[in-house]
Design a protein around this motif. Structure first.
Motif, PDB file in Angstrom:
ATOM      1  N   UNK A   1       0.893  -1.211  -0.265  1.00  0.00           N
ATOM      2  CA  UNK A   1       0.136   0.074   0.042  1.00  0.00           C
ATOM      3  C   UNK A   1       0.954   1.277   0.056  1.00  0.00           C
ATOM      4  N   UNK A   2       1.876   1.338   0.842  1.00  0.00           N
ATOM      5  CA  UNK A   2       2.799   2.346   0.855  1.00  0.00           C
ATOM      6  C   UNK A   2       3.696   2.788  -0.222  1.00  0.00           C
ATOM      7  N   UNK A   3       3.865   1.505  -0.899  1.00  0.00           N
ATOM      8  CA  UNK A   3       4.787   1.688  -2.237  1.00  0.00           C
ATOM      9  C   UNK A   3       3.822   2.018  -3.328  1.00  0.00           C
ATOM     10  N   UNK A   4       2.690   1.822  -3.278  1.00  0.00           N
ATOM     11  CA  UNK A   4       1.781   2.294  -4.276  1.00  0.00           C
ATOM     12  C   UNK A   4       1.600   3.676  -4.421  1.00  0.00           C
ATOM     13  N   UNK A   5       1.404   4.156  -3.048  1.00  0.00           N
ATOM     14  CA  UNK A   5       1.045   5.519  -2.347  1.00  0.00           C
ATOM     15  C   UNK A   5       1.735   6.078  -1.371  1.00  0.00           C
ATOM     16  N   UNK A   6       3.086   6.663  -1.656  1.00  0.00           N
ATOM     17  CA  UNK A   6       3.904   7.087  -0.509  1.00  0.00           C
ATOM     18  C   UNK A   6       3.283   8.043   0.539  1.00  0.00           C
ATOM     19  N   UNK A   7       2.458   8.960   0.031  1.00  0.00           N
ATOM     20  CA  UNK A   7       1.637   9.641   0.770  1.00  0.00           C
ATOM     21  C   UNK A   7       0.634   8.916   1.858  1.00  0.00           C
ATOM     22  N   UNK A   8       0.504   7.875   1.580  1.00  0.00           N
ATOM     23  CA  UNK A   8      -0.342   7.102   2.685  1.00  0.00           C
ATOM     24  C   UNK A   8       0.437   6.520   3.818  1.00  0.00           C
ATOM     25  N   UNK A   9       1.773   6.667   3.706  1.00  0.00           N
ATOM     26  CA  UNK A   9       2.656   6.084   4.765  1.00  0.00           C
ATOM     27  C   UNK A   9       2.226   6.890   6.284  1.00  0.00           C
ATOM     28  N   UNK A  10       1.968   5.754   7.162  1.00  0.00           N
ATOM     29  CA  UNK A  10       1.963   6.210   8.453  1.00  0.00           C
ATOM     30  C   UNK A  10       2.772   5.458   9.531  1.00  0.00           C
ATOM     31  N   UNK A  11       3.587   6.133  10.246  1.00  0.00           N
ATOM     32  CA  UNK A  11       4.438   5.385  11.104  1.00  0.00           C
ATOM     33  C   UNK A  11       3.642   4.706  12.249  1.00  0.00           C
ATOM     34  N   UNK A  12       2.508   5.512  12.698  1.00  0.00           N
ATOM     35  CA  UNK A  12       1.570   4.735  13.829  1.00  0.00           C
ATOM     36  C   UNK A  12       1.056   3.267  13.368  1.00  0.00           C
ATOM     37  N   UNK A  13       0.889   3.350  12.004  1.00  0.00           N
ATOM     38  CA  UNK A  13       0.007   2.143  11.510  1.00  0.00           C
ATOM     39  C   UNK A  13       1.377   1.199  11.242  1.00  0.00           C
ATOM     40  N   UNK A  14       2.463   1.508  10.728  1.00  0.00           N
ATOM     41  CA  UNK A  14       3.530   0.587  10.709  1.00  0.00           C
ATOM     42  C   UNK A  14       3.737  -0.046  11.851  1.00  0.00           C
ATOM     43  N   UNK A  15       3.960   0.833  12.694  1.00  0.00           N
ATOM     44  CA  UNK A  15       4.385   0.207  14.374  1.00  0.00           C
ATOM     45  C   UNK A  15       3.309  -0.718  14.706  1.00  0.00           C
ATOM     46  N   UNK A  16       2.119  -0.314  14.608  1.00  0.00           N
ATOM     47  CA  UNK A  16       1.026  -1.109  15.091  1.00  0.00           C
ATOM     48  C   UNK A  16       0.777  -2.601  14.262  1.00  0.00           C
ATOM     49  N   UNK A  17       1.390  -2.585  13.042  1.00  0.00           N
ATOM     50  CA  UNK A  17       1.440  -3.829  12.359  1.00  0.00           C
ATOM     51  C   UNK A  17       2.563  -4.534  12.846  1.00  0.00           C
ATOM     52  N   UNK A  18       3.563  -4.198  12.961  1.00  0.00           N
ATOM     53  CA  UNK A  18       5.053  -4.644  13.698  1.00  0.00           C
ATOM     54  C   UNK A  18       4.589  -5.159  15.049  1.00  0.00           C
ATOM     55  N   UNK A  19       3.935  -4.162  15.791  1.00  0.00           N
ATOM     56  CA  UNK A  19       3.549  -4.886  17.153  1.00  0.00           C
ATOM     57  C   UNK A  19       2.441  -6.126  17.051  1.00  0.00           C
ATOM     58  N   UNK A  20       1.824  -6.151  16.283  1.00  0.00           N
ATOM     59  CA  UNK A  20       0.785  -7.006  16.383  1.00  0.00           C
ATOM     60  C   UNK A  20       1.430  -8.710  16.168  1.00  0.00           C
ATOM     61  N   UNK A  21       2.432  -8.788  15.892  1.00  0.00           N
ATOM     62  CA  UNK A  21       3.245 -10.118  15.633  1.00  0.00           C
ATOM     63  C   UNK A  21       4.515 -10.140  16.545  1.00  0.00           C
ATOM     64  N   UNK A  22       5.068  -9.099  17.061  1.00  0.00           N
ATOM     65  CA  UNK A  22       6.449  -9.004  17.641  1.00  0.00           C
ATOM     66  C   UNK A  22       6.515  -9.806  18.691  1.00  0.00           C
ATOM     67  N   UNK A  23       5.377  -9.839  19.621  1.00  0.00           N
ATOM     68  CA  UNK A  23       5.758 -10.673  20.815  1.00  0.00           C
ATOM     69  C   UNK A  23       5.641 -12.323  20.636  1.00  0.00           C
ATOM     70  N   UNK A  24       4.644 -12.568  19.403  1.00  0.00           N
ATOM     71  CA  UNK A  24       4.757 -14.033  19.031  1.00  0.00           C
ATOM     72  C   UNK A  24       6.077 -14.392  18.755  1.00  0.00           C
ATOM     73  N   UNK A  25       6.668 -13.492  18.003  1.00  0.00           N
ATOM     74  CA  UNK A  25       8.011 -13.691  17.037  1.00  0.00           C
ATOM     75  C   UNK A  25       9.050 -13.866  18.080  1.00  0.00           C
TER      76      UNK A  25
END
Length: 151
Positions: free
Chosen positions: A96-120
């Motif tokens: 999504x971000x590569x298609x539209x760089x303006x859609x990049x959200x640090x908060x969204x990116x970190x939330x996604x990483x947080x979603x599986x960081x503990x299990x990893x």
């Protein structure tokens, strides 16, 4: 400019992806596209690592170690499922971000990483424990583990 993804400037960790998500990747001389490439590199690396484990290591180890069993849904298999879900979500977000760089959200990116960081991280810790020599000796003789040395 050298390829920042393949040199030693990036260690390939989820922690570094998380830390740089706020845009501080620019301090490394990266733009958003290079940061997103590093995320794709992380996804590819972890998927390749898990594929090898799931196809070669897990079936062999599962013969005596239920935590690696697909049939019994051992803890390592379940962990991999959670990690793969997180990687799929991360891949979708990066596309999504590569298609539209303006859609990049640090908060969204970190939330996604947080979603599986503990299990990893829990999975990595448990895998280290389960594959320690002292634990393996409970299930295997040294010679019986030779087939795994090729991987």
């Amino acid at each position: 400019m050298d390829d920042p993804i393949s040199d030693e400037k990036w260690d390939g960790s989820v922690d570094e992806l998380y830390d740089l998500a706020d845009g501080s990747f620019s301090k490394k001389g990266w733009n958003l596209n290079l940061y997103l490439r590093s995320a794709l590199s992380f996804i590819d690396h972890l998927n390749m690592h898990h594929t090898i484990e799931e196809r070669f290591w897990f079936p062999y180890l599962a013969k005596r170690m239920p935590q690696f069993s697909h049939k019994d849904r051992g803890e390592h298999v379940v962990s991999h499922e959670g990690i793969h879900k997180g990687l799929e979500d991360l891949s979708t977000l990066v596309r999504k971000y590569r298609t539209d760089n303006t859609s990049y959200s640090p908060e969204e990116m970190r939330a996604c990483l947080d979603s599986f960081k503990d299990v990893l991280f829990k999975h990595l810790d448990q895998e280290v424990e389960d594959l320690k020599v002292a634990n393996l000796k409970k299930y295997w003789k040294y010679e019986e583990l030779r087939p795994l040395r090729a991987y």
